[in-house]
Scaffold this active site. Structure first.
Site, PDB file in Angstrom:
ATOM      1  N   ASP A 159       0.204  -7.666   1.599  1.00 23.02           N
ATOM      2  CA  ASP A 159       0.558  -6.251   1.666  1.00 23.02           C
ATOM      3  C   ASP A 159       2.073  -6.053   1.715  1.00 23.02           C
ATOM      4  O   ASP A 159       2.587  -5.224   2.468  1.00 23.02           O
ATOM      5  CB  ASP A 159      -0.095  -5.564   2.866  1.00 23.02           C
ATOM      6  CG  ASP A 159      -0.006  -4.034   2.765  1.00 23.02           C
ATOM      7  OD1 ASP A 159       0.118  -3.520   1.638  1.00 23.02           O
ATOM      8  OD2 ASP A 159      -0.026  -3.366   3.819  1.00 23.02           O
TER       9      ASP A 159
ATOM     10  N   SER B 249       4.762   2.656   7.946  1.00 15.06           N
ATOM     11  CA  SER B 249       4.452   1.472   7.146  1.00 15.06           C
ATOM     12  C   SER B 249       5.644   1.086   6.272  1.00 15.06           C
ATOM     13  O   SER B 249       6.202   1.922   5.572  1.00 15.06           O
ATOM     14  CB  SER B 249       3.241   1.736   6.264  1.00 15.06           C
ATOM     15  OG  SER B 249       2.070   1.850   7.031  1.00 15.06           O
TER      16      SER B 249
ATOM     17  N   HIS C  81       0.815  -1.219   0.000  1.00 15.68           N
ATOM     18  CA  HIS C  81       0.000   0.000   0.000  1.00 15.68           C
ATOM     19  C   HIS C  81       0.850   1.271   0.000  1.00 15.68           C
ATOM     20  O   HIS C  81       0.350   2.347  -0.297  1.00 15.68           O
ATOM     21  CB  HIS C  81      -0.978   0.003   1.180  1.00 15.68           C
ATOM     22  CG  HIS C  81      -0.350   0.298   2.515  1.00 15.68           C
ATOM     23  ND1 HIS C  81      -0.011  -0.681   3.423  1.00 15.68           N
ATOM     24  CD2 HIS C  81      -0.015   1.469   3.117  1.00 15.68           C
ATOM     25  CE1 HIS C  81       0.495  -0.134   4.513  1.00 15.68           C
ATOM     26  NE2 HIS C  81       0.507   1.175   4.358  1.00 15.68           N
TER      27      HIS C  81
END
Length: 362
Positions: free
Chosen positions: A135, A209, A105
């Site tokens: 992911d 992230s 993402h």
């Protein structure tokens, strides 16, 4: 006369004895200018257990391998188009030959990806491959003398162990936060198709992230991926993808450009106690109730039917929600045979299922 001497002598002797004790054990109270108070350094091999008061060595070891990831976006003004940097998140240099792991993402919508190292170097990165179901995304940069990180299997850590999260939250620059591992094997969160997260209370914020979750010795145990938050900021519940899954995805992306997972074509859910009794099992029996079988799937071809109870896969009993069992099937290579122990019509059966590749659309 004797009574008088006792009254006089004993207090005197008691006073002398008290003075001797004071001088012996508290010489600084004697008024002598020669008294010195010194700090004694205990040799390390004689010292007792020491608390870790700094994680700077762990940070020095791991931080050079954690990168910031930026994208380039085109913005049109009155005169022309200009290219603006946009902070996307973080990444980890997995190997010295330029492979960088991050979250899917983070880079999914980027037109151009720029990797920035802590030493000030930057490079345009190419995408080796992505895996939306976990992911994860693998990038490649062409730079020399890259600091690869040491990966540690998550089986080596436990709940309560100290961990550090390193990343670029909110685009402010590389930041380190500290906490503990507060949970393992977290799943059914609705974040990814395949979930097996490490949970930590080390502060993870937007921009972290793709960054590193490391041990107190500077070894990588996970890739930070998500937070549980109602405000958008850290609330002490963060999740990281464990290194075993990272390595599995990386090896697939390098070799095939995609992740190949095993698939048998069943829909299943945990069996309830009353359902266990209804089919002839004990109430506390663990298993997965097969609620659906895909047409022409490996499961149908092997003879599995809706209503069967899956008890074990390749000899390993089904536990809990069965997520571990489904992940076990996903790790099987297409074409390999998987043994499934089921319960049907009050008896156990073992069926052999030839696993195929999981269709991308599922």
């Amino acid at each position: 006369m004797g009574k008088y001497l006792n009254t006089l002598v004993w207090p005197t002797l008691a006073g002398i004895l008290a003075a001797v004790l004071i001088v012996q054990f508290f010489p600084q109270l004697s008024g002598s200018n020669s008294t010195e108070i010194k700090l004694i350094n205990t040799p390390a091999d004689q010292a007792g257990p020491q608390l870790i008061t700094s994680y700077s060595e762990a940070v020095k070891k791991a931080a050079p391998s954690v990168v910031s990831i930026y994208g380039r976006a085109l913005e049109t003004n009155e005169n022309n188009q200009i290219s603006l940097p946009q902070s996307l998140g973080s990444g980890v240099i997995i190997s010295k030959d330029g492979f960088v792991m991050t979250n899917n993402h983070v880079v999914a919508a980027a037109e151009q990806i720029i990797v920035s190292l802590i030493d000030g170097r930057e490079a345009v990165a190419s995408i080796v491959g992505t895996d939306p179901e976990s992911d994860l995304a693998l990038l490649k940069v062409n730079l020399e003398n890259l600091p690869g990180i040491t990966l540690l299997p998550t089986s080596s850590v436990a709940i309560g162990d100290v961990v550090l999260a390193i990343g670029n939250p909110f685009g402010v620059g590389q930041t380190v936060t500290q906490g503990i591992i507060s949970g393992m094997d977290r799943h059914s969160l609705g974040l990814n198709t395949y979930e097996d997260f490490i949970q930590t209370d080390a502060a993870i914020n937007p921009g972290n992230s793709g960054g590193a979750l490391i041990t107190a010795t500077g070894d990588l145990v996970g890739i930070n991926t998500a937070i549980f938050s109602k405000s958008g900021g850290s609330q002490g519940i963060g999740f990281a993808i464990p290194t075993e899954q990272v390595i599995d995805v990386l090896s697939n992306l390098v070799r095939y450009g995609r992740v190949i997972r095993g698939w048998v074509g069943v829909e299943a859910r945990p069996m309830l106690p009353n359902e266990a009794e209804a089919v002839g099992l004990k109430r506390d029996s663990k298993g997965l109730l097969l609620t659906g079988i895909y047409r022409n799937s490996p499961a149908e071809l092997a003879g599995l039917q809706p209503g069967d109870v899956l008890l074990a896969i390749n000899g390993e009993p089904v536990k809990g929600s069965g997520v571990a069992s489904m992940n076990q099937i996903a790790r099987v290579k297409p074409g390999d045979v998987t043994e499934m122990k089921i319960f049907r019509d009050n008896k156990e059966l073992v069926l052999e299922v030839t696993t195929s590749e999981r269709p991308p659309s599922r």
